[in-house]
Scaffold this motif. Structure first.
Motif, mmCIF file in Angstrom:
data_model
loop_
_atom_site.group_PDB
_atom_site.id
_atom_site.type_symbol
_atom_site.label_atom_id
_atom_site.label_comp_id
_atom_site.label_asym_id
_atom_site.label_seq_id
_atom_site.Cartn_x
_atom_site.Cartn_y
_atom_site.Cartn_z
ATOM 1 N N SER A 101 -1.556 -0.979 -9.406
ATOM 2 C CA SER A 101 -0.909 0.309 -9.146
ATOM 3 C C SER A 101 0.451 0.078 -8.498
ATOM 4 O O SER A 101 0.638 -0.898 -7.768
ATOM 5 C CB SER A 101 -1.762 1.144 -8.187
ATOM 6 O OG SER A 101 -3.035 1.399 -8.719
ATOM 7 N N PRO A 102 1.420 0.969 -8.717
ATOM 8 C CA PRO A 102 2.659 0.899 -7.939
ATOM 9 C C PRO A 102 2.331 1.053 -6.458
ATOM 10 O O PRO A 102 1.396 1.765 -6.101
ATOM 11 C CB PRO A 102 3.462 2.097 -8.451
ATOM 12 C CG PRO A 102 2.824 2.479 -9.749
ATOM 13 C CD PRO A 102 1.386 2.115 -9.636
ATOM 14 N N SER A 103 3.079 0.406 -5.602
ATOM 15 C CA SER A 103 2.813 0.518 -4.161
ATOM 16 C C SER A 103 4.089 0.273 -3.377
ATOM 17 O O SER A 103 5.160 0.070 -3.947
ATOM 18 C CB SER A 103 1.711 -0.459 -3.728
ATOM 19 O OG SER A 103 2.124 -1.801 -3.858
ATOM 20 N N GLY A 123 0.832 -1.203 0.000
ATOM 21 C CA GLY A 123 0.000 0.000 0.000
ATOM 22 C C GLY A 123 0.856 1.238 0.000
ATOM 23 O O GLY A 123 1.918 1.276 -0.626
ATOM 24 N N ARG A 124 0.416 2.279 0.713
ATOM 25 C CA ARG A 124 1.180 3.514 0.860
ATOM 26 C C ARG A 124 1.618 3.637 2.305
ATOM 27 O O ARG A 124 0.787 3.674 3.213
ATOM 28 C CB ARG A 124 0.331 4.714 0.461
ATOM 29 C CG ARG A 124 0.030 4.752 -1.018
ATOM 30 C CD ARG A 124 1.153 5.426 -1.791
ATOM 31 N NE ARG A 124 0.982 5.194 -3.222
ATOM 32 C CZ ARG A 124 1.908 4.688 -4.013
ATOM 33 N NH1 ARG A 124 3.081 4.368 -3.506
ATOM 34 N NH2 ARG A 124 1.691 4.494 -5.279
ATOM 35 N N HIS A 125 2.942 3.688 2.527
ATOM 36 C CA HIS A 125 3.481 3.780 3.878
ATOM 37 C C HIS A 125 4.532 4.887 3.903
ATOM 38 O O HIS A 125 5.740 4.624 3.931
ATOM 39 C CB HIS A 125 4.081 2.437 4.298
ATOM 40 C CG HIS A 125 3.113 1.301 4.210
ATOM 41 N ND1 HIS A 125 2.063 1.148 5.077
ATOM 42 C CD2 HIS A 125 3.031 0.281 3.317
ATOM 43 C CE1 HIS A 125 1.379 0.060 4.749
ATOM 44 N NE2 HIS A 125 1.939 -0.476 3.682
ATOM 45 N N ASP A 126 4.049 6.126 3.857
ATOM 46 C CA ASP A 126 4.946 7.273 3.726
ATOM 47 C C ASP A 126 5.898 7.417 4.904
ATOM 48 O O ASP A 126 6.966 8.020 4.783
ATOM 49 C CB ASP A 126 4.123 8.558 3.565
ATOM 50 C CG ASP A 126 3.329 8.577 2.265
ATOM 51 O OD1 ASP A 126 3.705 7.831 1.330
ATOM 52 O OD2 ASP A 126 2.331 9.312 2.187
ATOM 53 N N HIS A 127 5.512 6.876 6.062
ATOM 54 C CA HIS A 127 6.333 7.038 7.266
ATOM 55 C C HIS A 127 7.425 5.987 7.381
ATOM 56 O O HIS A 127 8.224 6.033 8.321
ATOM 57 C CB HIS A 127 5.436 6.962 8.503
ATOM 58 C CG HIS A 127 4.726 5.649 8.660
ATOM 59 N ND1 HIS A 127 3.761 5.219 7.753
ATOM 60 C CD2 HIS A 127 4.838 4.665 9.589
ATOM 61 C CE1 HIS A 127 3.308 4.036 8.138
ATOM 62 N NE2 HIS A 127 3.953 3.679 9.239
ATOM 63 N N LEU A 128 7.470 5.033 6.442
ATOM 64 C CA LEU A 128 8.459 3.958 6.494
ATOM 65 C C LEU A 128 9.289 3.920 5.222
ATOM 66 O O LEU A 128 8.783 4.151 4.119
ATOM 67 C CB LEU A 128 7.762 2.600 6.657
ATOM 68 C CG LEU A 128 7.062 2.319 7.989
ATOM 69 C CD1 LEU A 128 6.292 1.008 7.904
ATOM 70 C CD2 LEU A 128 8.073 2.260 9.133
ATOM 71 N N SER A 129 10.558 3.584 5.376
ATOM 72 C CA SER A 129 11.410 3.360 4.205
ATOM 73 C C SER A 129 11.236 1.924 3.724
ATOM 74 O O SER A 129 10.715 1.061 4.440
ATOM 75 C CB SER A 129 12.878 3.599 4.564
ATOM 76 O OG SER A 129 13.334 2.576 5.452
ATOM 77 N N ALA A 130 11.688 1.642 2.502
ATOM 78 C CA ALA A 130 11.642 0.277 1.992
ATOM 79 C C ALA A 130 12.473 -0.657 2.873
ATOM 80 O O ALA A 130 12.073 -1.792 3.142
ATOM 81 C CB ALA A 130 12.159 0.238 0.550
#
Length: 384
Positions: free
Chosen positions: A204-206, A16-23
């Protein structure tokens, strides 16, 4: 060598979208979940492979897991990365260099049509260029699918029903990104991207990560994880004479594409036929991929998909459930992690612990399939 390797633990950081975490942080979480599932600690791991498009050196996650000095390598094969990560760990164990290993896939992509930024894509074109369906990938996907539909009698209704299934499965999966079921009417009313493909026909990209802990089957009893056995794992690239982006229908059927070649090799190695597969995860970058790959993998004949989908055969309660966790449509695609998400799903389904989206009957064998641009494929066959 079928059944000489066991997957004893799987872990997933939800896509999903996890803006607060890095890969990297997501990869570490997925690895820790897989190790907890297996009942192992990081010092027990003797070899590791990581894969990512967005992270140049994903193996640097060992500073969070532990600086134990093990061989920790990166590989990348596009959308086939996750499958090949698992195969490389398996091959290291079979070669005698390790008894226990881990595969970790991770990625983090910006919003849009797999672009490199908010306003410009990787070619320097504006973001709207991809959103309008003018990028090469959706154009080719649509062209290829139009040809396949013409040649084998696949109707737009079947495309939409395949998407309805994906979102229905995703709605039942607590780890899925897209957890809202969509009706056929809603999908058919979505914006056209490249005819016949609409917005809700595409993934979608995620962001996300997935991992699997693997060991020699004869030592699996030492660990608390429920073993799932690797019957076969095969990796192939495209051959001359096949039009292998993504389906060989434009060229001679006598020259198999990468997916068909990997599937044939996997069934031979496993000593079983396609009719013995109980559950399937296939690459579904868009709905046409799922349909065409089913035929390439030998799970049906070209053109039979129309009846299979109409009769509910590929649904969660059907004879051959496909992409039971919602696939790429419901989860999105962090490229490096996608293949290991499939492994995670098949292992949990075979164990009978998949939760609300568990297939409602006993399962013995499962198959995973990934396909990476411009022509590489991994097929894995697993069993209880």
């Amino acid at each position: 060598m079928a059944n000489d390797i066991a997957i004893i633990g799987v872990g997933l950081h939800p896509f999903g979208r996890h803006d607060h975490l890095s890969a990297i942080e997501m990869g570490v979480q997925a690895a820790r979940l897989a190790m907890a599932d297996a009942g192992v600690r990081w010092p027990d791991i003797q070899v590791a492979y990581a894969g990512s498009l967005s992270v140049m050196m994903p193996e640097t996650m060992n500073k969070f897991l532990g600086l134990t000095g093990i061989p920790f390598s990166k590989l990348f094969n596009g959308c086939a990365t996750g499958g090949n990560l698992l195969l490389n760990v398996i091959n290291a164990i079979r070669a005698g260099t390790a008894d226990v290993g881990i595969a970790i896939g991770l990625d983090k992509h910006p919003k849009g049509a797999f672009s490199s930024g908010e306003t410009m894509d990787s070619t320097g074109l504006p973001q709207w260029y991809g959103e309008a369906g003018l990028a090469v990938n959706p154009q080719f996907f649509a062209m290829k699918l139009q040809r396949y539909m013409h040649d084998f009698g696949i109707t737009p209704r079947t495309l939409t029903r395949t998407a309805v299934k994906a979102f229905a499965n995703g709605a039942l999966n607590p780890a899925a990104w897209r957890r809202t079921a969509l009706t056929a009417e809603e999908i058919d009313a979505s914006r056209i991207v490249c005819d016949p493909l609409r917005k809700y026909h595409f993934c979608s990209p995620s962001d996300g990560a997935a991992a699997a802990v693997v060991c020699r089957a004869d030592i699996a009893h030492r660990f608390s994880g429920t073993p799932i056995y690797v019957r076969a794992g095969e990796f192939r690239t495209r051959q001359g004479g096949s039009f292998d982006v993504q389906n060989p229908s434009f060229a001679s059927r006598e020259t198999p594409g990468a997916s068909a070649a990997a599937a044939r090799a996997a069934f031979t190695a496993a000593g079983i036929g396609p009719d013995e597969i109980d559950i399937v995860q296939v690459q579904d970058t868009e709905v046409g991929h799922e349909l065409m790959h089913l035929a390439e993998l030998g799970l049906c004949r070209d053109g039979e998909q129309e009846a299979l989908v109409h009769d509910g055969v590929t649904e969660r309660g059907g004879r051959l459930p496909v992409n039971t966790d919602g696939g790429l449509l419901a989860n999105g695609e962090p490229i490096g992690a996608s293949g290991l998400r499939q492994i995670h799903e098949i292992c949990r389904q075979l164990r009978g612990v998949a939760g609300p989206h568990q297939v409602p009957r006993a399962l013995k064998t499962g198959l995973t399939h990934v396909y990476g641009f411009p022509g590489s494929s991994c097929v894995t066959i697993l069993s209880r």
